[in-house]
Enzyme design. Structure first.
Site, short mmCIF file in Angstrom:
data_model
loop_
_atom_site.label_atom_id
_atom_site.label_comp_id
_atom_site.label_asym_id
_atom_site.label_seq_id
_atom_site.Cartn_x
_atom_site.Cartn_y
_atom_site.Cartn_z
N CYS A 139 0.82 -1.21 0.00
CA CYS A 139 0.00 0.00 0.00
C CYS A 139 0.85 1.26 0.00
O CYS A 139 0.66 2.16 -0.81
CB CYS A 139 -0.93 0.01 1.20
SG CYS A 139 -2.14 -1.30 1.09
N HIS A 140 1.78 1.34 0.94
CA HIS A 140 2.55 2.57 1.05
C HIS A 140 4.04 2.30 1.14
O HIS A 140 4.82 3.17 1.54
CB HIS A 140 2.08 3.40 2.25
CG HIS A 140 0.62 3.69 2.20
ND1 HIS A 140 -0.30 2.95 2.88
CD2 HIS A 140 -0.08 4.58 1.49
CE1 HIS A 140 -1.50 3.38 2.60
NE2 HIS A 140 -1.40 4.38 1.76
N GLY A 141 4.44 1.05 0.82
CA GLY A 141 5.86 0.77 0.66
C GLY A 141 6.66 0.63 1.94
O GLY A 141 7.79 1.13 2.01
N TYR B 295 -4.56 11.89 -0.42
CA TYR B 295 -3.93 10.59 -0.13
C TYR B 295 -2.43 10.67 -0.40
O TYR B 295 -1.62 10.14 0.37
CB TYR B 295 -4.60 9.55 -1.02
CG TYR B 295 -4.21 8.12 -0.76
CD1 TYR B 295 -4.53 7.51 0.45
CD2 TYR B 295 -3.56 7.37 -1.72
CE1 TYR B 295 -4.21 6.19 0.67
CE2 TYR B 295 -3.24 6.04 -1.52
CZ TYR B 295 -3.56 5.46 -0.31
OH TYR B 295 -3.24 4.15 -0.10
#
Lengths: 175, 416
Positions: A139-141, B295
């Site tokens: 998702c965000h590494g 986001y």
């Protein structure tokens, strides 16, 4: 005479205002609290707090994901190389310093049991991936090492080890 | 400006009503006779378009709620049931889903119009702030609505966003459990989000009423940003702007209808046609496109700042991005409203707009390689625009001379 009555009545009024206001505020708060508290986890959710799991079916180098309190939990049977690698990491390299021993139970170091939600925003990291031979959150590494410790990326903490104990050599009680 | 009523009750019945509840007088003053600058361009039609969007969402939403079941075992199937079995459900569901995207298209255009023409400047700060509140509530409503189909993106979007609460120090985990009603997103979460998704549009409608009320005190801003001076600068709202707004609504409905009829799912994500599964994360969680800029800012902060860890930092940055909008009337203190007369501002505004599109693009990309760097750069530009560019420009920029009145600028254009 005038100053006296003005003075005393002002005080009396003030006291009554404040007292009435205070009682009203307490009353309002006591009505509002149950209306908010109903949002908290209910009895049926809390009832699922403890589970048992037999780890003997997991071969070395494999892991399974089980459910505890509605959360996914990784149970990984680590290889000797993975344990070695995790122990070789100096604590100064870690964002959330914890030794490999602190994250496992003595005598059961091959078993790594962790809540499978990334400590960043809750995605499930992918196993045997990332730059540190552990987990990688797509998702965000965030990269986790072979002890589930955060090594790089936005997650602030290591993957959470839930409260658990080995009730026998192969049976784990989580929660 | 609200004392322009020319209403005189014609009949005895109208007189009787006017003495008791002057709704007709109110409507005539505010919906028909309201003096409106005569130079408004098409960017000014998006307010009316947004009212239409809110109406469309409420009408289709109330209908969908008649066929939808907010339960983790039944929700996914009930949406498919609406799309396949309910009479006309395929179109009604598509209008609601596409409508959310179209709502945000109009919302962003409306906000960028305000930012360019300085519509947030005195005396219109409250109008602007109410507008930002409407934007935040619309984001919340859209987010909760996206949970309801209970697909993979619904579930994991909810998981990611609710984890934002756990970034709050000390009490974060408790607040998260309070919001979710459990340790993870589950049936209690779906139920309460459905309840709130039904409630919030009516709250939005109430704030829209305040937004318009606040607008009708000083009246509209306009493309030259010079206040109305006399009657020659204005035309009555009806029929001049009712017709113009209606025409713009029709134009707006063309792409809207195209999406509904030819590509109802193109703005969504294929993963949301897989039922929610708490054991499997989609390889790549992407929120709906309209949330992507924020986001990107959320995940751009992947480093600790002093005692603030990266997770809380990301949440603060995302919240800060919204706070910038709330305080912009006090960051940009220049007297000249319209960007048309601000030669330097124009370029920075163009950069800001491109940067915002870039933030949207980056939010849909995986968090790796060059995208991570670009996300940080774009986040920095976003904040620099508000915190450095606007305050500095409003002090040092040499603006072009303003026309003395709306009337003069309109006539000048005609002669040129």
């Amino acid at each position: 005479m005038a100053t006296h009555s003005e003075h005393s009545s002002t005080n009396r009024r003030d006291f009554l205002y404040v007292a009435t206001g205070a009682v009203g505020a307490v009353g309002a708060a006591s009505v509002v609290w149950p209306l908010i508290n109903q949002l908290n986890p209910d009895a049926s959710t809390l009832a699922l707090a403890s589970i048992e799991f037999d780890v003997s079916s997991i071969p070395e180098g494999q892991s399974v994901t089980i459910t505890w309190r509605g959360l996914p939990v990784f149970v990984r049977h680590r290889t000797a190389a993975e344990i070695e690698e995790a122990r070789a990491v100096p604590l100064s390299d870690l964002k959330d310093p914890e030794t490999d021993e602190q994250r496992t139970k003595p005598g059961h170091e091959q078993w790594l049991i962790m809540i499978a939600n990334c400590t960043h925003l809750g995605c499930i990291p992918v196993g045997e991936a990332g730059d540190f031979d552990g987990w990688f959150c797509p998702c965000h590494g965030s990269h986790y090492d072979s002890a589930g410790r955060i090594r790089r990326g936005p997650a602030p903490l290591n993957l959470v080890v839930p409260p658990y104990e080995f009730v026998s050599d192969t049976l784990v009680q989580i929660g | 400006m609200s004392e322009h009523s020319t209403y005189t009750p014609g009949t005895a019945v109208e007189k009787w009503l006017d003495d008791r509840l002057p709704v007709v007088r109110f409507a005539k003053e505010h919906l028909m006779d309201f003096p409106t600058p005569k130079n408004l361009n098409y960017w000014w039609t998006f307010g009316a378009i947004l009212v239409m969007c809110l109406g469309v969402q409420i009408v289709t939403g109330v209908i969908l709620a008649m066929h939808y079941t907010p339960n983790v075992g039944l929700a996914f199937d009930s949406v498919e049931h609406i799309r396949r079995d309910v009479n006309g459900g395929r179109i009604i569901q598509a209008v609601h889903a596409v409508g959310a995207s179209m709502f945000f298209v109009a919302l962003y255009i409306h906000m960028f119009r305000g930012l360019f023409y300085g519509s947030y400047k005195a005396p219109r700060e409250i109008i602007w702030i109410l507008g930002v509140l409407i934007f935040i509530l619309t984001v919340a409503t859209a987010f909760m609505g996206y949970i309801l189909p209970w697909g993979q993106m619904s579930f994991w979007g909810a998981t990611v966003i609710s984890n934002i609460f756990s970034a709050i120090p000390l009490i974060g985990e408790n607040i998260k459990q309070l919001v979710l009603g459990g340790f993870a997103v589950g049936n209690p979460t779906l139920n309460r989000f459905f309840s709130l998704h039904y409630l919030l549009p009516f709250v939005i409608a109430a704030i829209v009423a305040l937004h318009i009320w606040a607008l009708h005190v000083p009246g509209n801003n306009n493309p030259i940003g010079v206040e109305v001076k006399d009657g020659r600068d204005t035309v009555p709202f009806h029929p001049y702007y009712t017709m113009k707004d209606l025409f713009a609504m029709v134009l707006f409905m063309i792409p809207f209808a195209w999406f509904v009829f030819f590509a109802p799912d193109i703005l969504g994500h294929p993963d949301n046609y897989i039922m929610a599964n708490s054991q499997v994360t989609p390889a790549h969680i992407v929120p709906e496109w309209y949330l992507l800029p924020f986001y990107t800012i959320l995940r751009a902060i992947d480093f600790n700042i002093l005692f603030i860890d990266s997770k809380l930092g990301g949440v603060i940055a995302m919240g800060g991005a919204l706070v910038m909008l709330l305080i912009v009337p006090w960051l940009d203190t220049g007297k000249v409203r319209s960007g048309t007369f601000r030669p330097v501002f124009k370029w920075f505004f163009a950069l800001f707009t491109i940067n915002f599109v870039a933030l949207t693009y980056l939010g849909a990309q995986p968090a790796e390689g060059i995208y991570v760097v670009l996300a940080k750069v774009c986040t920095a530009i976003y904040f620099l625009y508000f915190l450095v560019v606007l305050p500095v420009l409003s002090r040092i920029e040499v603006t072009k001379p303003l026309p003395t009145s709306i009337s003069e600028s309109v006539l000048g254009k005609a002669n040129a």
